[in-house]
Each structure stands twice: as structure tokens, then as C-alpha cells.
Scaffold this motif. Sequence first.
Motif, PDB file in Angstrom:
ATOM      1  N   PHE A  85      50.099  65.394  13.184  1.00  0.00           N
ATOM      2  CA  PHE A  85      48.435  65.341  12.808  1.00  0.00           C
ATOM      3  C   PHE A  85      47.500  65.495  13.547  1.00  0.00           C
ATOM      4  N   ILE A  95      47.766  59.324   6.296  1.00  0.00           N
ATOM      5  CA  ILE A  95      48.233  60.257   7.266  1.00  0.00           C
ATOM      6  C   ILE A  95      49.671  60.256   7.129  1.00  0.00           C
ATOM      7  N   PHE A 106      44.386  68.633   5.353  1.00  0.00           N
ATOM      8  CA  PHE A 106      44.905  68.120   6.646  1.00  0.00           C
ATOM      9  C   PHE A 106      45.191  69.356   7.439  1.00  0.00           C
ATOM     10  N   TYR A 139      47.349  70.433  11.085  1.00  0.00           N
ATOM     11  CA  TYR A 139      48.563  69.874  12.064  1.00  0.00           C
ATOM     12  C   TYR A 139      48.925  70.931  12.980  1.00  0.00           C
ATOM     13  N   TYR A 183      41.934  65.021   9.331  1.00  0.00           N
ATOM     14  CA  TYR A 183      42.008  64.879   7.772  1.00  0.00           C
ATOM     15  C   TYR A 183      40.380  65.036   7.220  1.00  0.00           C
TER      16      TYR A 183
END
Lengths: 115, 109
Positions: free
Chosen positions: A45, B96, A33, A35, A48
Amino acid sequence: GAGVSQSPRYKVAKRGQDVALRCDPISGHVSLFWYQQALGQGPEFLTYFQNEAQLDKSGLPSDRFFAERPEGSVSTLKIQRTQQEDSAVYLCASSLVASGTYEQYFGPGTRLTVT
Amino acid sequence: RKEVEQDPGPFNVPEGATVAFNCTYSNSASQSFFWYRQDCRKEPKLLMSVYSSGNEDGRFTAQLNRASQYISLLIRDSKLSDSATYLCVVKGGSYIPTFGRGTSLIVHP
């Protein structure tokens, strides 16, 4: 063992420059991920990956942001034509898998300052 | 309304005090819940997962209230080293995680 590493740790860019931020996840971790964390806020976020597949990029703020993970390990987040609002800490996190309660392990982040 | 909301604080407490933080979430389909700790200018690190039955780890207790859609973190016998920002994290059916903005805790002598 080695944790998640990120480089550079600090980056100062002039407005309009392109930057590339690197993330080395924990070996064997499938999920990765990215961020963005602004001062005083929680991580937001961006995108991904599951192995080399980018499954979600809904958090990327604009088409100036691009991420890749071509071999399913190292990932690069690229920001083109940087703007002052891009100044933030960019965190990378990896996880053995994405689902359920598996822990995310964060790298130390890259602090980007756009002048 | 943000998906995950936390009181940013700071909560300023003396050593030895008990302090509690709440975090509310808007998505009733949320399935996984966590508390992360973030020290100043450091990366977040998992403090504890939050289970439906609640869980305890030493001085730390986390609870989930699905009916009212909030999770809580209780810290007993606060130490100076507990000073940090505590981030609430919620995951729905997707992969997520959504982070709250964090609650700042300052423990003073």
C-alpha cells in the motif's frame, strides 16, 4: 464496461528524473488506491483516496512520492528524483467504496525501471 | 513478523491434484479476508472473499480460522489454467488491505 486503466504501461527513467503515472479508475468508484509491487512480492500500500480527499498516505516511501486526485476521478502518482530502488510495478485499484468486503479492481500497472 | 504471511512456494502439482494454501495474519482485529489471483505480469483479480462460515465456488473452497488466525484456499481437480500466484488479503477496521507476498502454483500435465 471499461475497467481501470493506467498509463504509461512501461516507463524507463534515468536516475534523478521525475515521472508521473496516471490512473483512470472505474467511473463512479469512490475509492482509489495506489500500490507498489516489487518482483516476487505482494502489492504494498502507498496511498488511498476517497473521492478527491487523500485520507492516507502512510505507505509513501519518501517525500519524493506525491499523489493527487483533484477532481475525484483520475489520479496521478508522481515520483521526483527517481532512484534505482523505485523500480517496481505501480498498481492502481479502485473500489465502489472502501469499507467491508467490496472488491478492488486493479489496473494493469505501470512498470517503472530506473537506470 | 509480517502482518500477513504466505509460503511463497512454488507448489508444483499434477493436473487433477488437490492443493491447499494457508495464510496467517497477525492482527486479531482483522475483519475482511480475500484471495486474489495474479497471473504472471498481470494485475491481481479477486478470486473469492472468505466468510466466517467458509465458502465454496466450484473447485475452490476458502475457510477462515479466527482462533488460529489463518485463512486457507483449497483447489480441487487442478487445471493447467490454475497456474498463477495466489495472494492472501486481509483488512482490519481501516480501509487499507494488506497483501501477502503470494503463493506460486504450477500445475503440470
